[in-house]
Scaffold this active site. Structure first.
Site, PDB file in Angstrom:
ATOM      1  N   GLU A  74       2.236  -5.886  -3.639  1.00  0.00           N
ATOM      2  CA  GLU A  74       1.591  -4.775  -4.339  1.00  0.00           C
ATOM      3  C   GLU A  74       2.060  -3.446  -3.779  1.00  0.00           C
ATOM      4  O   GLU A  74       2.145  -3.272  -2.568  1.00  0.00           O
ATOM      5  CB  GLU A  74       0.069  -4.903  -4.194  1.00  0.00           C
TER       6      GLU A  74
ATOM      7  N   GLU B 176      -2.732   1.104  -9.171  1.00  0.00           N
ATOM      8  CA  GLU B 176      -4.003   1.733  -8.808  1.00  0.00           C
ATOM      9  C   GLU B 176      -3.901   3.251  -8.800  1.00  0.00           C
ATOM     10  O   GLU B 176      -4.916   3.945  -8.935  1.00  0.00           O
ATOM     11  CB  GLU B 176      -4.477   1.250  -7.435  1.00  0.00           C
TER      12      GLU B 176
ATOM     13  N   ASP C 175      -7.012   0.649 -12.147  1.00  0.00           N
ATOM     14  CA  ASP C 175      -8.350   0.689 -11.549  1.00  0.00           C
ATOM     15  C   ASP C 175      -9.278   1.316 -12.567  1.00  0.00           C
ATOM     16  O   ASP C 175      -9.135   2.484 -12.919  1.00  0.00           O
ATOM     17  CB  ASP C 175      -8.329   1.505 -10.257  1.00  0.00           C
TER      18      ASP C 175
ATOM     19  N   HIS D  35       0.808  -1.214   0.000  1.00  0.00           N
ATOM     20  CA  HIS D  35       0.000   0.000   0.000  1.00  0.00           C
ATOM     21  C   HIS D  35       0.843   1.266   0.000  1.00  0.00           C
ATOM     22  O   HIS D  35       0.372   2.351   0.370  1.00  0.00           O
ATOM     23  CB  HIS D  35      -0.948   0.006   1.201  1.00  0.00           C
TER      24      HIS D  35
ATOM     25  N   HIS E  64      -7.415  -3.512 -10.393  1.00  0.00           N
ATOM     26  CA  HIS E  64      -7.611  -3.092  -9.004  1.00  0.00           C
ATOM     27  C   HIS E  64      -9.073  -2.697  -8.859  1.00  0.00           C
ATOM     28  O   HIS E  64      -9.583  -1.904  -9.638  1.00  0.00           O
ATOM     29  CB  HIS E  64      -6.686  -1.911  -8.728  1.00  0.00           C
TER      30      HIS E  64
END
Length: 420
Positions: free
Chosen positions: A243, A269, A292, A219, A319
């Protein structure tokens, strides 16, 4: 002299007669043959709980397309951008998706970024939904046809501050998932104690003991000193992927980390266009790209990102910790994309609180059933998902009186802001 043998009767196409090569009927909408019926009549947006922004586009002929422009924590900004887009697009032909996309992106001088691209995403997805409904085919037919009969998906476990992952992994397996994802860490200092990473390794080992694979979402919470340590610690435990091991924009740093691990690296993302993705592909520092669809220009740009990634032998894993429209749109791209690998699914995710979940606004929830880790081919025209418009309008009215969702703020023991 031996008698001639009978020629084989097997025909390759016959073995796929019940699969992706099976025949699908096309049932065009009655308005599709009426001149002027495909012009855009209205563009509306609806912020609904738990944190989603739906977009509704209707044609003069009465065909409604739904899109999603959710940008978590920035809904009001996206709605402002959508109001401007709506003013511009009324009267345009909804069938001319590429021209509309090009206009919205290139004729504004200032382009790209999370807010504008999310607003464009909501409209773009709705236009693809309209086009599929007008022609009577699912969107994947418009993208070249299906290359698979089902899309692999994963569910979330563990929450924002990962905990209780073993029981949640067992529950996900019971629900039909074979793969899950969880946050790798809680908040971590720029240079923290190495022991701050111990629990991450233990959690991964516990989840894998259930018999499911697990991706770990860093993240962007970890900076270089901690990220490289954690990647090394995880190596023997073979996560499905890691990720966002570093923050977006740190291409040389990510390239250096990539050379130090065999774990597949995924990100994307917070990349919104092909231009954003390009440096990572050229540097050869990722294995999986994760656009995304609600942020990255909708179906149009996500599809182009996927095609570009295939040239670099990079897989696509959309995503999607978002709503049912974004999920359906991601699946439509997945069904028609050779280098698609897996899609995120927000069913039962920790952000879906207050009784609002992936299926809340859906009237045909069976299309999202998870079987052996997959969701089957969506075959209805357009996106293939039917929405409860009455509920959406009522909820949007209620949500307008509430504070919109915003992400948590992480601070260290010294009071300084940490990456969330």
């Amino acid at each position: 002299m031996t008698s001639p043998t009978t020629a084989p009767t097997a025909v390759p196409s016959r073995s796929y007669a019940s699969g992706i090569q099976r025949a699908f009927a096309c049932s065009p909408h009655p308005s599709s043959t009426v001149p002027g019926s495909t012009l855009i009549k209205t563009v509306e947006s609806f912020y609904v709980r738990p944190r989603w922004l739906f977009v509704r586009v209707e044609t003069v002929g009465g065909v409604v397309g739904w899109g999603e422009g959710t940008l978590e924590g920035h809904s009001e900004a996206v709605q402002g951008a959508l109001a401007d887009i709506a003013r511009r697009l009324v009267g345009w032909d909804a069938m001319h998706i590429e021209d509309i996309y090009t206009y919205l992106y290139r004729h504004r001088f200032y382009r790209g970024g999370g807010v504008l691209m999310s607003a464009m995403s909501g409209v773009d997805i709705a236009l693809w939904d309209i086009k599929g409904k007008l022609l009577g085919v699912p969107v994947w037919q418009l993208l070249g046809g299906a290359v698979r009969e089902r899309c692999q998906v994963y569910g979330w476990i563990g929450g924002d501050r990962p905990a209780d992952v073993l029981e949640q992994a067992k529950a996900r397996k019971t629900q039909g998932f074979t793969k899950v994802k969880m946050n790798a860490t809680e908040s971590v200092g720029w240079l923290d104690s190495p022991h701050a990473l111990d629990e991450t390794v233990s959690r991964l080992a516990a989840v894998k003991s259930v018999g499911v694979d697990a991706g770990l979402d860093f993240h962007g919470r970890l900076h270089k000193p901690m990220a490289k340590q954690l990647a090394a610690l995880l190596e023997p435990h073979r996560p499905l992927f890691i990720e966002e091991p570093l923050l977006p924009g740190q291409v040389p740093e990510l390239k250096d980390l990539y050379s130090k691990t065999t774990i597949p690296i995924a990100l994307g993302e917070r990349l919104f266009t092909r231009q954003d993705v390009r440096p990572y592909l050229e540097a050869g520092c990722i294995d999986i790209i994760q656009p995304d669809i609600a942020h990255a220009g909708g179906i149009s740009e996500t599809r182009k990102i996927a095609i570009m990634a295939e040239a670099y032998d990079v897989g696509v894993a959309p995503h999607c910790p978002l709503g049912p429209i974004a999920f359906a749109a991601s699946l439509q791209v997945g069904f028609a994309t050779p280098n698609f690998v897996i899609c995120e699914m927000s069913w039962g995710m920790h952000y879906n609180t207050g009784g609002f979940d992936l299926l809340t606004y859906v009237t045909n929830p069976d299309v999202f059933a998870v079987r052996d880790g997959h969701v089957d081919l969506l075959t209805a025209p357009g996106l293939g998902v039917e929405l409860n418009e009455k509920l959406i309008r009522a909820e949007a009215a209620a949500a307008a009186e509430l504070e919109p969702w915003s992400n948590p703020v992480f601070r260290g023991p010294d009071g300084s802001v940490r990456e969330w």
